[in-house]
Design an enzyme around this catalytic site. Sequence first.
Site, mmCIF file in Angstrom:
data_model
loop_
_atom_site.group_PDB
_atom_site.id
_atom_site.type_symbol
_atom_site.label_atom_id
_atom_site.label_comp_id
_atom_site.label_asym_id
_atom_site.label_seq_id
_atom_site.Cartn_x
_atom_site.Cartn_y
_atom_site.Cartn_z
ATOM 1 N N HIS A 29 0.831 -1.196 0.000
ATOM 2 C CA HIS A 29 0.000 0.000 0.000
ATOM 3 C C HIS A 29 0.876 1.262 0.000
ATOM 4 C CE1 HIS A 29 -3.464 2.501 0.909
ATOM 5 N NE2 HIS A 29 -2.865 2.968 1.991
ATOM 6 N N GLN A 52 3.934 1.614 -1.161
ATOM 7 C CA GLN A 52 4.567 1.759 -2.469
ATOM 8 C C GLN A 52 3.561 2.250 -3.511
ATOM 9 O OE1 GLN A 52 7.940 1.336 -3.243
ATOM 10 N NE2 GLN A 52 8.050 1.334 -1.023
ATOM 11 N N ASP A 53 2.344 1.776 -3.414
ATOM 12 C CA ASP A 53 1.277 2.217 -4.316
ATOM 13 C C ASP A 53 1.031 3.712 -4.141
ATOM 14 O OD1 ASP A 53 -0.894 1.871 -6.184
ATOM 15 O OD2 ASP A 53 -2.265 1.943 -4.466
ATOM 16 N N HIS A 54 0.989 4.169 -2.898
ATOM 17 C CA HIS A 54 0.802 5.598 -2.632
ATOM 18 C C HIS A 54 1.928 6.416 -3.253
ATOM 19 C CE1 HIS A 54 -2.585 6.810 -0.174
ATOM 20 N NE2 HIS A 54 -2.510 5.669 0.487
#
Length: 104
Positions: A77, A79-81
Amino acid sequence: MDQEYLEAVMGLIINSGNAKSDAMEAIYAAKTGNFDEADAKIKAAEEALVQAHHSQTGLLTKEAQGEKLDITLLTVHSQDHLMTSIAFTDLAKEIIDVHRKISA
């Protein structure tokens, strides 16, 4: 997940979220013709991204040094942000440039 790892992951999430918020505020400022504020908000977004990268670099360094890190949903999550915020900030710069040209 140890405290240091959790702090790095949360640093990624918080700073990436701040970058995206600042980039969105920059677009809103450009829409109203306030390009000084838009430029300041983009600068703030870029600074938040630098802080997020510091958190990410800390994690990458640990892994490169052989420390086994548990990859959790929270890690993914974070890294996605970061990736979303980078893309959004880049796009915000382009949108601001379009507004700048339209208002000229």
